[in-house]
Motif scaffolding. Structure first.
Motif, PDB file in Angstrom:
ATOM      1  N   LEU A 164     -86.260 -43.203 -69.932  1.00  0.00           N
ATOM      2  CA  LEU A 164     -85.475 -43.836 -68.879  1.00  0.00           C
ATOM      3  C   LEU A 164     -84.608 -42.806 -68.166  1.00  0.00           C
ATOM      4  O   LEU A 164     -84.481 -42.835 -66.932  1.00  0.00           O
ATOM      5  N   PHE A 165     -84.029 -41.878 -68.911  1.00  0.00           N
ATOM      6  CA  PHE A 165     -83.223 -40.816 -68.308  1.00  0.00           C
ATOM      7  C   PHE A 165     -84.049 -39.982 -67.332  1.00  0.00           C
ATOM      8  O   PHE A 165     -83.623 -39.687 -66.210  1.00  0.00           O
ATOM      9  N   LEU A 166     -85.275 -39.611 -67.746  1.00  0.00           N
ATOM     10  CA  LEU A 166     -86.137 -38.808 -66.871  1.00  0.00           C
ATOM     11  C   LEU A 166     -86.583 -39.599 -65.651  1.00  0.00           C
ATOM     12  O   LEU A 166     -86.667 -39.047 -64.544  1.00  0.00           O
ATOM     13  N   ASN A 167     -86.867 -40.866 -65.828  1.00  0.00           N
ATOM     14  CA  ASN A 167     -87.259 -41.694 -64.688  1.00  0.00           C
ATOM     15  C   ASN A 167     -86.120 -41.837 -63.682  1.00  0.00           C
ATOM     16  O   ASN A 167     -86.334 -41.761 -62.472  1.00  0.00           O
ATOM     17  N   GLU A 168     -84.910 -42.048 -64.176  1.00  0.00           N
ATOM     18  CA  GLU A 168     -83.761 -42.143 -63.264  1.00  0.00           C
ATOM     19  C   GLU A 168     -83.499 -40.795 -62.585  1.00  0.00           C
ATOM     20  O   GLU A 168     -83.117 -40.743 -61.415  1.00  0.00           O
ATOM     21  N   SER A 169     -83.722 -39.705 -63.316  1.00  0.00           N
ATOM     22  CA  SER A 169     -83.572 -38.369 -62.724  1.00  0.00           C
ATOM     23  C   SER A 169     -84.577 -38.156 -61.601  1.00  0.00           C
ATOM     24  O   SER A 169     -84.250 -37.586 -60.549  1.00  0.00           O
ATOM     25  N   ALA A 170     -85.811 -38.626 -61.814  1.00  0.00           N
ATOM     26  CA  ALA A 170     -86.841 -38.518 -60.781  1.00  0.00           C
ATOM     27  C   ALA A 170     -86.455 -39.342 -59.555  1.00  0.00           C
ATOM     28  O   ALA A 170     -86.625 -38.902 -58.411  1.00  0.00           O
ATOM     29  N   ASP A 171     -85.905 -40.545 -59.794  1.00  0.00           N
ATOM     30  CA  ASP A 171     -85.464 -41.396 -58.677  1.00  0.00           C
ATOM     31  C   ASP A 171     -84.359 -40.698 -57.874  1.00  0.00           C
ATOM     32  O   ASP A 171     -84.348 -40.742 -56.641  1.00  0.00           O
ATOM     33  N   LEU A 172     -83.433 -40.058 -58.585  1.00  0.00           N
ATOM     34  CA  LEU A 172     -82.338 -39.361 -57.914  1.00  0.00           C
ATOM     35  C   LEU A 172     -82.865 -38.220 -57.056  1.00  0.00           C
ATOM     36  O   LEU A 172     -82.480 -38.081 -55.882  1.00  0.00           O
ATOM     37  N   LEU A 173     -83.746 -37.417 -57.620  1.00  0.00           N
ATOM     38  CA  LEU A 173     -84.292 -36.284 -56.868  1.00  0.00           C
ATOM     39  C   LEU A 173     -85.077 -36.755 -55.650  1.00  0.00           C
ATOM     40  O   LEU A 173     -84.943 -36.199 -54.553  1.00  0.00           O
ATOM     41  N   PHE A 174     -85.876 -37.786 -55.816  1.00  0.00           N
ATOM     42  CA  PHE A 174     -86.662 -38.338 -54.709  1.00  0.00           C
ATOM     43  C   PHE A 174     -85.756 -38.807 -53.571  1.00  0.00           C
ATOM     44  O   PHE A 174     -85.962 -38.466 -52.406  1.00  0.00           O
ATOM     45  N   HIS A 175     -84.732 -39.561 -53.908  1.00  0.00           N
ATOM     46  CA  HIS A 175     -83.845 -40.081 -52.870  1.00  0.00           C
ATOM     47  C   HIS A 175     -82.989 -38.971 -52.254  1.00  0.00           C
ATOM     48  O   HIS A 175     -82.646 -39.027 -51.071  1.00  0.00           O
ATOM     49  N   TYR A 176     -82.669 -37.953 -53.048  1.00  0.00           N
ATOM     50  CA  TYR A 176     -81.933 -36.813 -52.508  1.00  0.00           C
ATOM     51  C   TYR A 176     -82.775 -36.074 -51.467  1.00  0.00           C
ATOM     52  O   TYR A 176     -82.263 -35.654 -50.426  1.00  0.00           O
ATOM     53  N   LEU A 177     -84.069 -35.927 -51.725  1.00  0.00           N
ATOM     54  CA  LEU A 177     -84.961 -35.286 -50.747  1.00  0.00           C
ATOM     55  C   LEU A 177     -85.021 -36.099 -49.458  1.00  0.00           C
ATOM     56  O   LEU A 177     -85.085 -35.533 -48.354  1.00  0.00           O
ATOM     57  N   ILE A 178     -85.008 -37.425 -49.586  1.00  0.00           N
ATOM     58  CA  ILE A 178     -84.986 -38.283 -48.391  1.00  0.00           C
ATOM     59  C   ILE A 178     -83.685 -38.064 -47.623  1.00  0.00           C
ATOM     60  O   ILE A 178     -83.677 -37.933 -46.394  1.00  0.00           O
ATOM     61  N   LEU A 179     -82.564 -37.997 -48.347  1.00  0.00           N
ATOM     62  CA  LEU A 179     -81.265 -37.767 -47.697  1.00  0.00           C
ATOM     63  C   LEU A 179     -81.235 -36.412 -46.995  1.00  0.00           C
ATOM     64  O   LEU A 179     -80.738 -36.305 -45.870  1.00  0.00           O
ATOM     65  N   LEU A 180     -81.762 -35.387 -47.645  1.00  0.00           N
ATOM     66  CA  LEU A 180     -81.828 -34.070 -47.009  1.00  0.00           C
ATOM     67  C   LEU A 180     -82.584 -34.149 -45.689  1.00  0.00           C
ATOM     68  O   LEU A 180     -82.148 -33.619 -44.667  1.00  0.00           O
ATOM     69  N   HIS A 181     -83.744 -34.814 -45.726  1.00  0.00           N
ATOM     70  CA  HIS A 181     -84.546 -34.955 -44.509  1.00  0.00           C
ATOM     71  C   HIS A 181     -83.768 -35.710 -43.432  1.00  0.00           C
ATOM     72  O   HIS A 181     -83.786 -35.335 -42.264  1.00  0.00           O
ATOM     73  N   ALA A 182     -83.094 -36.773 -43.833  1.00  0.00           N
ATOM     74  CA  ALA A 182     -82.333 -37.583 -42.875  1.00  0.00           C
ATOM     75  C   ALA A 182     -81.233 -36.763 -42.205  1.00  0.00           C
ATOM     76  O   ALA A 182     -80.883 -37.004 -41.047  1.00  0.00           O
ATOM     77  N   LYS A 183     -80.704 -35.777 -42.939  1.00  0.00           N
ATOM     78  CA  LYS A 183     -79.659 -34.919 -42.396  1.00  0.00           C
ATOM     79  C   LYS A 183     -80.221 -33.710 -41.657  1.00  0.00           C
ATOM     80  O   LYS A 183     -79.480 -32.888 -41.131  1.00  0.00           O
ATOM     81  N   GLY A 184     -81.560 -33.597 -41.639  1.00  0.00           N
ATOM     82  CA  GLY A 184     -82.198 -32.489 -40.916  1.00  0.00           C
ATOM     83  C   GLY A 184     -82.367 -31.222 -41.738  1.00  0.00           C
ATOM     84  O   GLY A 184     -82.526 -30.131 -41.170  1.00  0.00           O
ATOM     85  N   TYR A 185     -82.347 -31.346 -43.055  1.00  0.00           N
ATOM     86  CA  TYR A 185     -82.467 -30.178 -43.927  1.00  0.00           C
ATOM     87  C   TYR A 185     -83.653 -30.316 -44.868  1.00  0.00           C
ATOM     88  O   TYR A 185     -84.252 -31.379 -44.989  1.00  0.00           O
ATOM     89  N   LYS A 186     -83.950 -29.189 -45.534  1.00  0.00           N
ATOM     90  CA  LYS A 186     -84.994 -29.170 -46.547  1.00  0.00           C
ATOM     91  C   LYS A 186     -84.430 -28.533 -47.809  1.00  0.00           C
ATOM     92  O   LYS A 186     -83.332 -27.969 -47.802  1.00  0.00           O
ATOM     93  N   LEU A 187     -85.198 -28.608 -48.876  1.00  0.00           N
ATOM     94  CA  LEU A 187     -84.788 -28.039 -50.146  1.00  0.00           C
ATOM     95  C   LEU A 187     -84.447 -26.556 -50.007  1.00  0.00           C
ATOM     96  O   LEU A 187     -83.512 -26.057 -50.639  1.00  0.00           O
ATOM     97  N   GLN A 188     -85.171 -25.850 -49.159  1.00  0.00           N
ATOM     98  CA  GLN A 188     -84.925 -24.427 -48.966  1.00  0.00           C
ATOM     99  C   GLN A 188     -83.501 -24.149 -48.484  1.00  0.00           C
ATOM    100  O   GLN A 188     -82.899 -23.135 -48.846  1.00  0.00           O
ATOM    101  N   ASP A 189     -82.949 -25.046 -47.676  1.00  0.00           N
ATOM    102  CA  ASP A 189     -81.582 -24.862 -47.192  1.00  0.00           C
ATOM    103  C   ASP A 189     -80.579 -24.893 -48.345  1.00  0.00           C
ATOM    104  O   ASP A 189     -79.596 -24.148 -48.348  1.00  0.00           O
ATOM    105  N   VAL A 190     -80.826 -25.736 -49.335  1.00  0.00           N
ATOM    106  CA  VAL A 190     -79.956 -25.810 -50.508  1.00  0.00           C
ATOM    107  C   VAL A 190     -80.134 -24.550 -51.359  1.00  0.00           C
ATOM    108  O   VAL A 190     -79.161 -23.982 -51.862  1.00  0.00           O
ATOM    109  N   VAL A 191     -81.386 -24.105 -51.509  1.00  0.00           N
ATOM    110  CA  VAL A 191     -81.660 -22.879 -52.266  1.00  0.00           C
ATOM    111  C   VAL A 191     -80.947 -21.693 -51.614  1.00  0.00           C
ATOM    112  O   VAL A 191     -80.381 -20.841 -52.308  1.00  0.00           O
ATOM    113  N   ASP A 192     -80.950 -21.651 -50.286  1.00  0.00           N
ATOM    114  CA  ASP A 192     -80.266 -20.560 -49.573  1.00  0.00           C
ATOM    115  C   ASP A 192     -78.785 -20.515 -49.920  1.00  0.00           C
ATOM    116  O   ASP A 192     -78.211 -19.441 -50.128  1.00  0.00           O
TER     117      ASP A 192
END
Length: 199
Positions: A164-192
């Protein structure tokens, strides 16, 4: 480092060049003993050019040097993997690699997932696509969903249900990627940002 330059009659070993940050393979070249030593001494990758019949430092004319980061020998001691920090494009045709690709970081599955999210937002019907419907409700709804998923991860971290912990973690990461896109960013911007913080 023990390198077997004698395996081939020409005294050359193949050299795979890889960007140490993006992990992309940039090119393939060849080194003899002298080219290897010059690379180690100057910290700029030098090859033996089979066409020019001489040592050739990548970037000696263009300024697009391959700055040495590390050298690894393979199990047979006859092929080198050299990690570099490239200055400009690697290919003489102006592309990031000699395979007509740009030298962009790729995070494997996560990069593919980012592409799917972008595609769903751009082309999918909000009545049929969860991603499109979430974005259709606006940035506040997306941000709220990330908050909810973060709280669920914290709650599950305190329990012993690892699945359950891993599934909720996957849900968080998935929705975070959607939020990044909505704000006009990608994962690479966070890595930078993280790379700039690294000391």
């Amino acid at each position: 480092m023990e390198i077997d330059f004698s395996k081939n009659n020409d005294g050359l070993v193949p050299v795979i060049i890889q960007d140490y940050k993006t992990r992309k393979v940039l090119m393939l070249g060849y080194m003899n003993y002298e080219a290897y030593n010059k690379t180690v001494d100057t910290k700029k990758v030098t090859f033996y050019s089979r066409t020019k019949k001489r040592l050739w430092t990548k970037g000696e004319e263009s300024g697009h040097y391959l700055n040495l980061v590390s050298i690894k020998n393979d199990c047979d001691k006859d092929t080198l993997l050299i990690e570099v920090s490239p200055v400009g494009p690697t290919c003489h045709k102006g592309t990031g690699t000699c395979w007509a690709e740009e030298n962009d970081a790729n995070y494997g599955f996560l990069s593919n997932l980012e592409d799917i999210i972008s595609d769903r937002i751009a082309t999918a019907d909000s009545k049929k696509s969860y991603v499109a419907s979430l974005l259709a409700n606006g940035i506040n709804k997306v941000a709220q969903k990330v908050g909810e998923e973060a709280v669920e991860v914290v709650i599950e971290a305190k329990d012993n249900d690892e699945e359950l912990f891993l599934n909720e973690s996957a849900d968080l990461l998935f929705h975070y990627l959607i939020l990044l896109h909505a704000k006009g960013y990608k994962l690479q911007d966070v890595v930078d940002v993280l790379e700039k913080r690294q000391k």
